[in-house]
Design an enzyme around this catalytic site. Sequence first.
Site, PDB file in Angstrom:
ATOM      1  N   GLU A  81       0.865  -1.196  -0.067  1.00  9.18           N
ATOM      2  CA  GLU A  81      -0.046  -0.087  -0.161  1.00  9.18           C
ATOM      3  C   GLU A  81       0.731   1.249   0.121  1.00  9.18           C
ATOM      4  O   GLU A  81       0.622   2.233  -0.745  1.00  9.18           O
ATOM      5  CB  GLU A  81      -0.857  -0.051   1.094  1.00  9.18           C
ATOM      6  CG  GLU A  81      -2.093  -1.134   1.132  1.00  9.18           C
ATOM      7  CD  GLU A  81      -2.813  -1.029  -0.144  1.00  9.18           C
ATOM      8  OE1 GLU A  81      -2.898   0.223  -0.636  1.00  9.18           O
ATOM      9  OE2 GLU A  81      -3.268  -2.112  -0.420  1.00  9.18           O
ATOM     10  N   HIS A  84       1.674   2.201  -3.314  1.00  6.20           N
ATOM     11  CA  HIS A  84       0.840   2.956  -4.208  1.00  6.20           C
ATOM     12  C   HIS A  84       0.983   4.497  -3.757  1.00  6.20           C
ATOM     13  O   HIS A  84       0.738   5.546  -4.481  1.00  6.20           O
ATOM     14  CB  HIS A  84      -0.493   2.453  -3.739  1.00  6.20           C
ATOM     15  CG  HIS A  84      -0.793   0.996  -4.294  1.00  6.20           C
ATOM     16  ND1 HIS A  84      -0.656   0.886  -5.937  1.00  6.20           N
ATOM     17  CD2 HIS A  84      -1.257  -0.082  -3.789  1.00  6.20           C
ATOM     18  CE1 HIS A  84      -1.066  -0.417  -6.325  1.00  6.20           C
ATOM     19  NE2 HIS A  84      -1.322  -1.008  -4.928  1.00  6.20           N
TER      20      HIS A  84
END
Length: 388
Positions: A81, A84
């Site tokens: 994550e 990202h």
Amino acid sequence: MCDMHLLKRAELKTMQSFRLGSIFGFEIRVDLSWFIIFFLILWTLTAGLFPENYPGLSTATYIAMGVVGTLLFFASLVAHELSHSLVARAKGIPVEGITLFVFGGISKTRMDAESPGDEFQIAGIGPLVSLVLAALFGLIWWWGRTAEWTVAIIGVVRYLAAINLALAIFNLLPGFPLDGGRLFRSIVWKVTGSLKKATRVASWGGKLLSYLIIAFGVVQLFGGNLLGGLWLILIGWFLNNAAEMGYQQLLIQSSLEGVRARELMTPHPETVPPDLSLQTLVDEYFLRRRYQAFPVIQDDHPVGIITLNQVKETPREEWKVRTVENTMKPARDSVIVRPDEKMTQVLQKMEESGARRVLVTQNSHLVGIITANDVASWLRRRRDLEER
Ligand SMILES: [Zn+2]
């Protein structure tokens, strides 16, 4: 286990989460539902996977393996994550933070990528990081076996290699809003030049994928794998919802593209003075008009909003003594926009604050009001007209 980055804040409102810490300026939060999956994985590893694959170790060893394996798995998820979020931030997209929940992780952003190239990079980095982690743990596993490390460490490292590989592969499936679906969308977007078309196609992909996952889950269920089957059905159902919501959200965004607050607002709304008693407000306004709220005006300037709900929350015996002024939501806590503000921005402000209505002012004079219902009915009318 899946991750759906870039889900909008509004969809996460219902989640009960608390702060874990922050990395690179991104807030890491944990949703309460995350504990379900945390203990499920811990239990699966400690009581199932490790004792089956590496028999003859002590219970304490299995527990230690389980705890380390589970924690490092979630660290891998956070790394995915974070990648990202870092790429999104580098592309100028504001990132609010990362939330771990029952189905994995989400990077919350305030807007979508502006070009197919940006989206390709933001979506692609996650699976890439998971693949790199899988390769890294794979190498350590190979090294550990050669160097004849203790089986407890080798077992955990091997699990981490496998789970990161699984994470990369699952997220590369071409169903929006999985990473693979976003990669797919960015390619269609690039080829057709239309984000709307690309999202429609990618959402179909997401729905198709979700039905396949549900069907597979049902097969597992009847094959005797109760927990695995139910789990797949839940993931499929969640993916199906997310695919639909992602598309609806884009439809709203694109319908509101280029629309200003002034075009959607109700101009010159009926207002009330602050010194009015609640009793008079109810008798003269709420019972005689169809509105759920009124802007409060003093000396020609808006000072707040009074809603029917606020009146309802006040004990009836106080209605005669309490005034609008000491019951209303003051203007400083309300959302106030300019007439020329973009509707996409107005909607974002409403979503962020949870406000059902916003005041439109010019030179601190009230010129209009926009409610969530106004926006919804405007969108409906617009869609109606387009379908003809
Ligand atoms: Zn991802």
